[in-house]
Design a protein around this motif. Structure first.
Motif, PDB file in Angstrom:
ATOM      1  N   VAL A   8      11.586   2.664   7.085  1.00 35.30           N
ATOM      2  CA  VAL A   8      10.050   2.719   6.979  1.00 35.30           C
ATOM      3  C   VAL A   8       9.642   1.871   5.616  1.00 35.30           C
ATOM      4  O   VAL A   8       8.516   1.205   5.658  1.00 35.30           O
ATOM      5  CB  VAL A   8       9.408   3.837   6.304  1.00 35.30           C
ATOM      6  N   SER A   9      10.622   1.585   5.102  1.00 40.14           N
ATOM      7  CA  SER A   9      10.155   0.237   3.938  1.00 40.14           C
ATOM      8  C   SER A   9      11.277  -0.342   3.175  1.00 40.14           C
ATOM      9  O   SER A   9      12.250   0.050   3.059  1.00 40.14           O
ATOM     10  CB  SER A   9       9.592   1.558   2.452  1.00 40.14           C
ATOM     11  N   ASN A 102       3.883  -8.376   1.861  1.00 43.28           N
ATOM     12  CA  ASN A 102       4.870  -7.891   2.317  1.00 43.28           C
ATOM     13  C   ASN A 102       5.715  -8.453   3.375  1.00 43.28           C
ATOM     14  O   ASN A 102       7.128  -8.107   2.975  1.00 43.28           O
ATOM     15  CB  ASN A 102       4.338  -6.501   2.559  1.00 43.28           C
ATOM     16  N   CYS A 143      10.311  -2.317   8.197  1.00 40.79           N
ATOM     17  CA  CYS A 143       9.134  -2.063   8.249  1.00 40.79           C
ATOM     18  C   CYS A 143       8.925  -2.887   7.107  1.00 40.79           C
ATOM     19  O   CYS A 143       8.977  -2.438   5.976  1.00 40.79           O
ATOM     20  CB  CYS A 143       7.992  -1.102   8.476  1.00 40.79           C
ATOM     21  N   GLY A 145       5.954  -2.548   4.878  1.00 44.22           N
ATOM     22  CA  GLY A 145       5.214  -1.966   4.816  1.00 44.22           C
ATOM     23  C   GLY A 145       4.021  -2.481   3.877  1.00 44.22           C
ATOM     24  O   GLY A 145       3.413  -3.093   4.176  1.00 44.22           O
ATOM     25  N   TRP A 146       3.520  -1.574   2.940  1.00 43.79           N
ATOM     26  CA  TRP A 146       2.302  -2.431   1.893  1.00 43.79           C
ATOM     27  C   TRP A 146       2.728  -2.070   0.705  1.00 43.79           C
ATOM     28  O   TRP A 146       2.658  -0.438  -0.107  1.00 43.79           O
ATOM     29  CB  TRP A 146       1.231  -1.703   2.057  1.00 43.79           C
ATOM     30  N   LYS A 149       5.549   1.204   0.071  1.00 43.15           N
ATOM     31  CA  LYS A 149       4.757   2.340   0.614  1.00 43.15           C
ATOM     32  C   LYS A 149       4.901   1.726   2.034  1.00 43.15           C
ATOM     33  O   LYS A 149       5.012   1.179   3.197  1.00 43.15           O
ATOM     34  CB  LYS A 149       3.406   2.033   0.332  1.00 43.15           C
ATOM     35  N   PHE A 150       5.515   3.534   2.617  1.00 42.49           N
ATOM     36  CA  PHE A 150       5.347   3.939   4.287  1.00 42.49           C
ATOM     37  C   PHE A 150       3.485   3.707   4.930  1.00 42.49           C
ATOM     38  O   PHE A 150       3.390   3.339   4.231  1.00 42.49           O
ATOM     39  CB  PHE A 150       5.212   5.281   4.451  1.00 42.49           C
ATOM     40  N   ASN A 151       3.457   2.057   5.656  1.00 45.97           N
ATOM     41  CA  ASN A 151       2.507   2.281   6.384  1.00 45.97           C
ATOM     42  C   ASN A 151       2.493   2.376   7.774  1.00 45.97           C
ATOM     43  O   ASN A 151       3.375   2.262   8.579  1.00 45.97           O
ATOM     44  CB  ASN A 151       2.221   0.766   6.288  1.00 45.97           C
ATOM     45  N   ASP A 154       3.170  -0.528  10.739  1.00 47.56           N
ATOM     46  CA  ASP A 154       4.740  -0.703  11.012  1.00 47.56           C
ATOM     47  C   ASP A 154       5.523   0.175  11.964  1.00 47.56           C
ATOM     48  O   ASP A 154       6.352  -0.629  12.858  1.00 47.56           O
ATOM     49  CB  ASP A 154       5.274  -1.602   9.579  1.00 47.56           C
ATOM     50  N   SER A 155       5.093   1.260  11.268  1.00 47.36           N
ATOM     51  CA  SER A 155       5.674   2.385  11.996  1.00 47.36           C
ATOM     52  C   SER A 155       5.379   2.610  13.499  1.00 47.36           C
ATOM     53  O   SER A 155       6.788   2.887  14.119  1.00 47.36           O
ATOM     54  CB  SER A 155       5.742   3.493  10.983  1.00 47.36           C
TER      55      SER A 155
END
Length: 240
Positions: A8-9, A102, A143, A145-146, A149-151, A154-155
């Motif tokens: 996720v990142s 990103n 992913c 992410g941002w 961090k998880f976003n 994308d997830s």
């Protein structure tokens, strides 16, 4: 059976083995969506660059340069990160050098060991899924992410791709299982659900709702985007 995982990142990529896998890079708002729009509208290639200054130097080599930081066009760049800029074959035949907050980082972190780096976007979800089904490699969805961090966007795409690949793949990755369920529970209200996403709100503050609408459109294009050497190129899915 071929295995599928989701990271996720890019900050977590060290926990995964990318060697020999088809790595799907996902940056829905907006890098991979924009890249697919560019390739579908005739752009010859896109060279992803991590650094703004390095990307700016490509202008002297005959490239059109595209630079984005924090959702805005970087100073001195012809293009930012809007998919709409490439509509109507506006840059057909051009070579683009692109850097984003990103997405280009995620490509850089995986390109050396991956069997292949593939672009993931809702706008060509079905074509990408079919391409991966036709391969024999395990798949890792990364992913962007941002900022580490998880976003949500994308997830959710990762969940959509896992869902589209079922039952051709297996997984013991809890993230893949969870995101598949999240997508399947919200696929009927994608625009509403992702309207809550923090990055969607950041982009709305820049008055680019049309970009968001495009990025959440499903199966507009029947092409695959992937890394060939140092350049991202597109091929029609019928050639898979």
């Amino acid at each position: 059976m071929i295995n599928i995982e989701v990271c996720v990142s890019p900050e977590l990529i060290h926990l995964y083995d990318t060697k020999g896998k088809n790595v799907v890079i996902v940056d829905i708002f907006r890098a991979t969506s924009t890249m697919m729009a560019a390739l579908a509208n005739g752009v010859k290639s896109i060279t992803p660059i991590m650094d703004l200054e390095a990307c700016r130097d490509f202008a002297s080599k005959g490239y059109t340069i595209a630079g984005e930081r924090n959702g805005l066009t970087a100073e001195g760049f012809e293009l930012g990160n809007s998919p709409l800029a490439y509509f109507n074959h506006a840059y057909a035949g051009k070579k683009i050098a692109m850097t984003t907050t990103n997405g280009t980082l995620a490509i850089e972190k995986t390109k050396d060991e991956a069997n292949q780096v593939v672009l993931g976007a809702f706008v060509n979800l079905k074509a990408t899924a079919q391409y991966l089904i036709n391969q024999s490699q395990d798949v890792l969805i990364l992913c962007a992410g941002w900022k580490g961090k998880f976003n949500l966007e994308d997830s959710l795409y990762a969940g959509a791709l896992v869902s589209s690949l079922h039952p051709h793949f297996q997984t013991d990755c809890d993230t893949a299982i969870a995101l598949k369920s999240l997508y399947e529970s919200n696929s009927h209200r994608l625009q509403i659900f992702l309207g809550q996403a923090s990055h969607a709100k950041r982009l709305q503050n820049h008055n680019i709702e049309a970009d968001i609408d495009f990025c959440l459109s499903v199966d507009l294009y029947d092409i695959i985007g992937f890394l060939e050497g140092d350049e991202l190129v597109g091929i029609p899915s019928k050639d898979n």
